[in-house]
Design an enzyme around this catalytic site. Structure first.
Site, short mmCIF file in Angstrom:
data_model
loop_
_atom_site.label_atom_id
_atom_site.label_comp_id
_atom_site.label_asym_id
_atom_site.label_seq_id
_atom_site.Cartn_x
_atom_site.Cartn_y
_atom_site.Cartn_z
CB SER A 133 -0.91 0.00 1.24
OG SER A 133 -1.52 1.25 1.43
CD GLU A 135 -2.55 5.50 4.07
OE1 GLU A 135 -1.88 5.87 5.06
OE2 GLU A 135 -3.40 6.21 3.50
CE1 TYR A 156 -4.34 -1.67 5.08
CE2 TYR A 156 -3.41 0.42 4.36
CZ TYR A 156 -3.93 -0.82 4.07
OH TYR A 156 -4.03 -1.24 2.76
#
Length: 333
Positions: A133, A135, A156
């Site tokens: 990801s 992120e 996350y």
């Protein structure tokens, strides 16, 4: 005659899993999906693909399992013998990860290790795709590429980073064909209804229809690189077709703020978003990620993949699908 390839998809009932299952079935694969046992079914995104498992032409099979159950994953590997494993399942909501950091770490982080270990123990020459990801970049300034340092700003993001490094470690330690697809935000009419873009397009459709008055959101200044999920799953597949396993950023290379997406969605149905959007601090993260903008040049060069749908068209596509859904349409977006 070429033998039919077999693929296992974790997270098959999600946005990406459903589009990927469609793609692989179109390519002639036999597709197996991992689903969690629950008191209610959550297979609506793939119901149109699923037929009677006793029919001779069936090429989609679903299996109960969980990323927290390593022994079950080993059993499934030995039973299915997948040529390719696409690991898409996770606790994938960034804001929720602050509320459930332990669960997020166990499922999103350790769940990847359990699958990698199941492949290793089975001894199968399986090719493995890890859904990494953007992120993971977190606070690192854009543009972000495969060589950009990571700085996750959420449980996350940290869990995804652990999974990313475990994928690389299994590749380097055991010679496994294991790749990371570092996907930037990718949306569609199948996006979960708690994610910002889908909240926006659903609200635009409902407000236009007189079924809703206000939409509550957090940070409108967050800038993201939004693409179309249906196109991104093709990049996943291409990563497992190359000769040498490598990691790839998948993105559009463009940036729009949440406010920009609001404008695009609401204007498409003739609404002024400022009359309907309200700030709610409950949707703020304890640590924000301001700017995520991907550099997809490696994917374009080595995979021959390039995003075709940019945020303006994506917003309109999603609004149209939600408008049609409210009108009772049963067409599959």
């Amino acid at each position: 005659m070429t033998a039919t390839k077999t693929a296992l998809i974790t997270g098959i009932t999600g946005q990406d899993g459903s589009y990927l299952a469609e793609l692989l079935l179109e390519k002639g694969y036999e597709v197996h999906g991992l689903i969690r046992r629950a008191s209610t079914f959550n297979t609506h995104r793939i119901d149109h693909l699923y037929s009677d498992p006793h029919e001779e032409d069936t090429r989609l099979f679903l299996h109960y399992g969980d990323l927290t159950d390593g022994s079950r994953l080993v059993t499934l590997m030995e039973r299915i013998h997948p040529d390719e494993v696409y690991h898409l399942a996770a606790q994938s909501h960034v804001r929720v990860s602050f509320d459930e950091p332990d669960f997020t770490g166990d499922v999103t982080g350790l769940g990847t290790t359990r699958i990698l270990e199941a492949i290793r123990e089975s001894g199968l020459p399986t090719r493995f795709y890890q859904a990494s990801s953007s992120e993971m970049f977190g606070a690192t300034p854009p543009p972000q590429s495969e060589s950009t340092p990571f700085y996750p700003r959420s449980p996350y993001g940290a869990a995804k980073l652990y999974a990313y490094w475990m994928t690389r470690n299994y590749r380097e330690a055991y010679g496994m064909f294991a790749v990371n697809g570092i996907l930037f935000n990718h949306e569609s009419p199948r996006r979960g209804e708690t994610f910002a873009t889908r909240k926006i397009t659903m609200a635009a459709a409902r407000i236009a229809a007189g079924q809703q008055e206000f939409l509550y959101l957090g940070n409108l200044d967050a800038a993201r690189d939004w693409g179309f999920a249906k196109e991104y799953v093709e990049a996943m597949w291409r990563m497992l077709q190359i000769d040498t396993p490598e990691d790839f950023v998948v993105a559009t290379g463009t940036t729009y703020t949440v406010r920009d997406f609001l404008v695009l969605a609401f204007e498409h149905v003739g609404l002024d978003w400022e009359k309907h959007v309200r700030f709610d601090e409950r949707y703020l993260r304890p640590t924000e990620v301001d700017d995520l903008i991907g550099d997809p040049s490696k994917a374009e060069s080595l995979l021959g993949w390039k995003a075709r749908t940019l945020p303006p068209d994506l917003a309109r596509l999603m609004v149209d699908a939600d408008v049609a859904r409210l009108a009772g349409s049963t067409d599959r977006p």
